[in-house]
Design a protein around this motif. Sequence first.
Motif, PDB file in Angstrom:
ATOM      1  N   ALA A   1       0.869  -1.186   0.000  1.00  0.00           N
ATOM      2  CA  ALA A   1       0.000   0.000   0.000  1.00  0.00           C
ATOM      3  C   ALA A   1       0.898   1.226   0.000  1.00  0.00           C
ATOM      4  O   ALA A   1       2.061   1.164   0.444  1.00  0.00           O
ATOM      5  N   ILE A   2       0.361   2.339  -0.501  1.00  0.00           N
ATOM      6  CA  ILE A   2       1.095   3.616  -0.440  1.00  0.00           C
ATOM      7  C   ILE A   2       0.129   4.720  -0.034  1.00  0.00           C
ATOM      8  O   ILE A   2      -1.090   4.603  -0.215  1.00  0.00           O
ATOM      9  N   ALA A   3       0.703   5.787   0.509  1.00  0.00           N
ATOM     10  CA  ALA A   3      -0.082   6.998   0.786  1.00  0.00           C
ATOM     11  C   ALA A   3       0.244   8.027  -0.290  1.00  0.00           C
ATOM     12  O   ALA A   3       1.413   8.213  -0.637  1.00  0.00           O
ATOM     13  N   LEU A   4      -0.778   8.656  -0.826  1.00  0.00           N
ATOM     14  CA  LEU A   4      -0.562   9.780  -1.740  1.00  0.00           C
ATOM     15  C   LEU A   4      -0.594  11.049  -0.897  1.00  0.00           C
ATOM     16  O   LEU A   4      -1.605  11.349  -0.251  1.00  0.00           O
ATOM     17  N   THR A   5       0.514  11.761  -0.887  1.00  0.00           N
ATOM     18  CA  THR A   5       0.685  12.885   0.043  1.00  0.00           C
ATOM     19  C   THR A   5       1.016  14.157  -0.733  1.00  0.00           C
ATOM     20  O   THR A   5       2.065  14.757  -0.531  1.00  0.00           O
ATOM     21  N   ASP A   6       0.111  14.532  -1.623  1.00  0.00           N
ATOM     22  CA  ASP A   6       0.379  15.740  -2.402  1.00  0.00           C
ATOM     23  C   ASP A   6       0.310  16.995  -1.531  1.00  0.00           C
ATOM     24  O   ASP A   6      -0.336  17.008  -0.482  1.00  0.00           O
ATOM     25  N   HIS A   7       0.975  18.042  -2.019  1.00  0.00           N
ATOM     26  CA  HIS A   7       1.106  19.276  -1.243  1.00  0.00           C
ATOM     27  C   HIS A   7      -0.243  19.987  -1.099  1.00  0.00           C
ATOM     28  O   HIS A   7      -0.816  20.459  -2.087  1.00  0.00           O
ATOM     29  N   TRP A   8      -0.734  20.036   0.118  1.00  0.00           N
ATOM     30  CA  TRP A   8      -1.989  20.727   0.433  1.00  0.00           C
ATOM     31  C   TRP A   8      -3.185  20.131  -0.309  1.00  0.00           C
ATOM     32  O   TRP A   8      -4.227  20.784  -0.447  1.00  0.00           O
ATOM     33  N   VAL A   9      -3.036  18.910  -0.814  1.00  0.00           N
ATOM     34  CA  VAL A   9      -4.157  18.211  -1.464  1.00  0.00           C
ATOM     35  C   VAL A   9      -4.351  16.885  -0.736  1.00  0.00           C
ATOM     36  O   VAL A   9      -3.478  16.017  -0.774  1.00  0.00           O
ATOM     37  N   TYR A  10      -5.476  16.765  -0.061  1.00  0.00           N
ATOM     38  CA  TYR A  10      -5.750  15.564   0.721  1.00  0.00           C
ATOM     39  C   TYR A  10      -6.337  14.481  -0.181  1.00  0.00           C
ATOM     40  O   TYR A  10      -7.341  14.713  -0.863  1.00  0.00           O
ATOM     41  N   SER A  11      -5.699  13.313  -0.199  1.00  0.00           N
ATOM     42  CA  SER A  11      -6.213  12.166  -0.956  1.00  0.00           C
ATOM     43  C   SER A  11      -6.863  11.188   0.008  1.00  0.00           C
ATOM     44  O   SER A  11      -6.289  10.844   1.045  1.00  0.00           O
ATOM     45  N   GLU A  12      -8.034  10.731  -0.326  1.00  0.00           N
ATOM     46  CA  GLU A  12      -8.778   9.793   0.525  1.00  0.00           C
ATOM     47  C   GLU A  12      -8.230   8.367   0.368  1.00  0.00           C
ATOM     48  O   GLU A  12      -7.527   8.069  -0.592  1.00  0.00           O
ATOM     49  N   ASP A  13      -8.633   7.496   1.316  1.00  0.00           N
ATOM     50  CA  ASP A  13      -8.384   6.062   1.137  1.00  0.00           C
ATOM     51  C   ASP A  13      -8.982   5.632  -0.201  1.00  0.00           C
ATOM     52  O   ASP A  13     -10.059   6.094  -0.587  1.00  0.00           O
ATOM     53  N   ASP A  14      -8.285   4.737  -0.896  1.00  0.00           N
ATOM     54  CA  ASP A  14      -8.720   4.397  -2.248  1.00  0.00           C
ATOM     55  C   ASP A  14      -8.071   3.073  -2.635  1.00  0.00           C
ATOM     56  O   ASP A  14      -7.321   2.464  -1.854  1.00  0.00           O
ATOM     57  N   CYS A  15      -8.326   2.638  -3.843  1.00  0.00           N
ATOM     58  CA  CYS A  15      -7.580   1.526  -4.433  1.00  0.00           C
ATOM     59  C   CYS A  15      -7.404   1.864  -5.905  1.00  0.00           C
ATOM     60  O   CYS A  15      -8.382   2.115  -6.610  1.00  0.00           O
ATOM     61  N   LEU A  16      -6.151   1.940  -6.355  1.00  0.00           N
ATOM     62  CA  LEU A  16      -5.874   2.328  -7.736  1.00  0.00           C
ATOM     63  C   LEU A  16      -5.019   1.263  -8.400  1.00  0.00           C
ATOM     64  O   LEU A  16      -3.960   0.885  -7.866  1.00  0.00           O
TER      65      LEU A  16
END
Length: 296
Positions: free
Chosen positions: A42-57
Amino acid sequence: MYRDLFGKTRVKLGLHQHTTRTDGRFSPEEVATLYRKAGYDAIALTDHWVYSEDDCLCGLPILAGAEYHVGVCDAGAGVWHILCLFADRAPDLDRARDFGHVTAQHLIDEIHAANGLAVLAHPAWSLNTTESVKALKGLDGVEIFNTVSRNTARDDASLLVDLYATNGLYFPLLASDDFHHNDHTVATGIDPTAFVMVECDSVAPSALKKAFTEGRYYASTGPEIHLRREGDTFFLDCSPASKVCFHSNSVASRGRTIFGEGITHATYERKPEEKYVRASVTDSEGRMAWSRIIKI
Ligand SMILES: [Zn+2]
Ligand SMILES: [Zn+2]
């Protein structure tokens, strides 16, 4: 999922990735595919000031995340990059940001209010001093290694981690890529590199957060590492290594570093002045792993 040296199930996590949602070169789907092929669970998407929800891609579970910062480029004026991990919702920061009221403490507090963990990213790249880190309340972890900080020759924050610990700040330690796929990391072929191995038989965010909060993980760019204490003796177990180091607040060198081929066990006797001990190992390819800090 992986089986460790003691037969326990572990999952391989990348907890700091950027995408085209901000300044990354790859789309979220491309990042997910790259890390899945590299064996991450699993990975966390940690974009700058953009919150990404739990997901599956593209078959890879995605953990909620974002990276928030204050300061720009002058470390003397204070530069703080803080990851939000395992939150239930986006931290409530946009209003404060619009009014220019954001501080590092504000970031941590709002991440906690969203039930997230606040992790200090790349303290060596940001030159976060002990005094300034000590002034913050509630940091849940620190990146001891940040792959993309190789751009500024400050990927390894071991020295800072020991300065923090020597001053009583015993942070949980992570290794992350801070993946952007920029020109430097493309040229040197170092994506993906860093990860944390969490003792957990699930990639459910709640289970991972619990294991993470309980310190059941180690940080790595390749090897496996386990450190435990019995009285005044520390026992290290690892995958075959060429170098083992024990780190502490002591400057005495006896027993500190062991070189060899295929080292899988080592012991270390506590020195009277030591307040904490941690360990690192390096394998024959130069890849490293870092144990947790054991406070004495
Ligand atoms: Zn950052
Ligand atoms: Zn980042």
